[in-house]
Design a protein around this motif. Structure first.
Motif, mmCIF file in Angstrom:
data_model
loop_
_atom_site.group_PDB
_atom_site.id
_atom_site.type_symbol
_atom_site.label_atom_id
_atom_site.label_comp_id
_atom_site.label_asym_id
_atom_site.label_seq_id
_atom_site.Cartn_x
_atom_site.Cartn_y
_atom_site.Cartn_z
ATOM 1 N N ALA A 192 -4.280 -3.797 -1.512
ATOM 2 C CA ALA A 192 -3.522 -4.188 -0.314
ATOM 3 C C ALA A 192 -4.382 -5.063 0.601
ATOM 4 N N LEU A 245 0.825 -1.200 0.000
ATOM 5 C CA LEU A 245 0.000 0.000 0.000
ATOM 6 C C LEU A 245 0.864 1.256 0.000
ATOM 7 N N PHE A 262 -5.779 0.747 -1.755
ATOM 8 C CA PHE A 262 -6.137 0.169 -0.465
ATOM 9 C C PHE A 262 -6.846 -1.169 -0.662
#
Length: 166
Positions: free
Chosen positions: A49, A24, A46
């Motif tokens: 990740a 990230l 995000f």
């Protein structure tokens, strides 16, 4: 007898957080340096990740007298080791040990968990001996012997290293 669990699980979970966080951070940094970082792109990074975290999340393996469980992110699977009907070793990218019991219980674990946690292996071995003696374990004694040899070899190597007898 108290249940025992994978001693390396907490470390593996931290490593999972680190990998997802590093990805990230790297994605956000590269996007920011290129000048294209927006709220939507940050949300996408995000999500990627988070997906990596879900994929890498380690199963928490625990064992007690007559049972073994593996808890993933969403659910726990449990098998009665004293009522096993089959044990299979699946080879592939990552080796897996699949345990099935008489009550349709199914647990899939990494054999390294057993190698790295002799207490967990001991509980599984005790239960499997009961299954063999009762005749319920019809398929898998070879896989168990293979894992047993590996556990014994790794344990002996560790003892030799610790005692300086390499």
């Amino acid at each position: 007898m108290e249940p025992v669990e994978d001693r390396r699980w907490a470390r593996d979970l931290r490593d999972t957080f680190r990998c997802a966080g590093a990805l990230l951070g790297l994605l956000l940094l590269v996007d920011d340096l290129s000048g294209r970082l927006t709220l939507w792109r940050a949300a996408l990074w995000f999500a990627i990740a988070l997906l990596l975290f879900v994929v890498l999340y380690p199963a928490r393996v625990r064992a007690g007298a007559g049972w073994l469980s593996s808890r993933g992110l969403l659910r726990e699977r449990r098998v009665r080791t004293d009522r096993l009907v089959s044990v299979r070793c699946l080879d592939g990218v990552s080796q897996r040990l699949v345990l099935r019991d008489e009550f349709e219980g199914r647990v899939e674990i990494d054999p390294d968990v057993l190698v790295n946690n002799p207490d967990v292996w001991h509980r599984l071995a005790e239960g499997s001996r009961t299954s063999i003696a009762s005749g319920s374990l019809t398929c898998g004694t070879t896989a168990l012997r293979r894992v047993a040899r590996r556990v014994e070899r790794e344990t002996a190597e560790t003892v030799f290293k610790v005692s300086g007898l390499e």
